[in-house]
Design a protein around this motif. Sequence first.
Motif, PDB file in Angstrom:
ATOM      1  N   ARG A   1       0.804  -1.225   0.000  1.00  0.00           N
ATOM      2  CA  ARG A   1       0.000   0.000   0.000  1.00  0.00           C
ATOM      3  C   ARG A   1       0.838   1.276   0.000  1.00  0.00           C
ATOM      4  NH1 ARG A   1      -2.967  -4.025   1.362  1.00  0.00           N
ATOM      5  NH2 ARG A   1      -5.241  -3.930   1.178  1.00  0.00           N
TER       6      ARG A   1
ATOM      7  N   VAL B   1       0.982   4.602   5.621  1.00  0.00           N
ATOM      8  CA  VAL B   1       0.226   3.380   5.888  1.00  0.00           C
ATOM      9  C   VAL B   1       0.334   3.071   7.377  1.00  0.00           C
ATOM     10  CG1 VAL B   1      -0.047   0.921   5.412  1.00  0.00           C
ATOM     11  CG2 VAL B   1       0.561   2.492   3.560  1.00  0.00           C
TER      12      VAL B   1
ATOM     13  N   GLU C   1      -7.932   4.754   2.071  1.00  0.00           N
ATOM     14  CA  GLU C   1      -8.547   3.456   2.380  1.00  0.00           C
ATOM     15  C   GLU C   1      -8.443   3.192   3.873  1.00  0.00           C
ATOM     16  OE1 GLU C   1      -8.149  -0.862   0.324  1.00  0.00           O
ATOM     17  OE2 GLU C   1      -6.341  -0.225   1.409  1.00  0.00           O
TER      18      GLU C   1
ATOM     19  N   THR D   1      -4.580   3.569   4.624  1.00  0.00           N
ATOM     20  CA  THR D   1      -3.703   4.160   3.612  1.00  0.00           C
ATOM     21  C   THR D   1      -4.141   5.610   3.409  1.00  0.00           C
ATOM     22  OG1 THR D   1      -3.584   2.035   2.490  1.00  0.00           O
ATOM     23  CG2 THR D   1      -2.776   3.951   1.279  1.00  0.00           C
TER      24      THR D   1
END
Length: 269
Positions: free
Chosen positions: A56, A160, A209, A265
């Motif tokens: 990610r 992340v 995300e 993320t």
Amino acid sequence: MTSQTDAVGGKYDQFAQAGTTEALGGNIHAGYWDSGAEHVPMAAATDRLTDLVGERLALRPGDRVLDVGCGNGFPAMRIAGTHDVHVTGITVSQQEVDRATELAAGSDRVTFRLADAASLPGDLGTFDAVFAIESLLHLPDQASALARLRRFVRPGGRLVVADLCQREPFTGAGEAVLAGMIRTLEIAGINSEQEHRASLQKAGWDLLELLDIGENVRPSYEQAAAAFRRIADSAPPFAAADIITAAELMAAFGENPSSGYVLITARRP
């Protein structure tokens, strides 16, 4: 360093001396199990979680990456090798710095240093990405820490975060389990998903995300508890009681349906 930082560093030093790193297979963070693959060893599952984080980060060969709360250096070494990048790892535990530096001996891709995410040193430079695996939960003000991290990442760079979360508030007997986890593991707090989102927004990150992978992580707690129980008898007296307590708390935390785990993320605008 602050008193909270000293306490966190001391706790990780204590557990390292007791052999918890070896008991968990090298990494000191949760693992990720695909559905039906609970037989996978802890070491392989923790590497799998590291891989999910690395994927990610959207890295390119030669990128500079900051690992916040680098532990013993396994995730930094794995991400550096997989993605052909340079990783700087920081931790508040001197023993972790020493172990990680030993692990990275001969590598020109990975370096480790004693530093506090709550007050990052100005000479770190600029990074293309940053990751934090189960380290932000030790910080009393996560939003401020995330804002500081943002200043060290280039525009467009990614963040992340892999961390525990509360799906719902812990109630009944769960309240005592949560309080025990916070006290024994020197955790400042375990956020809800909404609190994670709010901290990122306040710090100026664009959320890309947020996944709750709690069910894939859940086997970690019982496996870690079993590993801790195995080493308790041979642990130094100053650590044995805390290790046994941590084992029982982790097992109970993992059984509670309110315990989740987020993989976040975000991008610096």
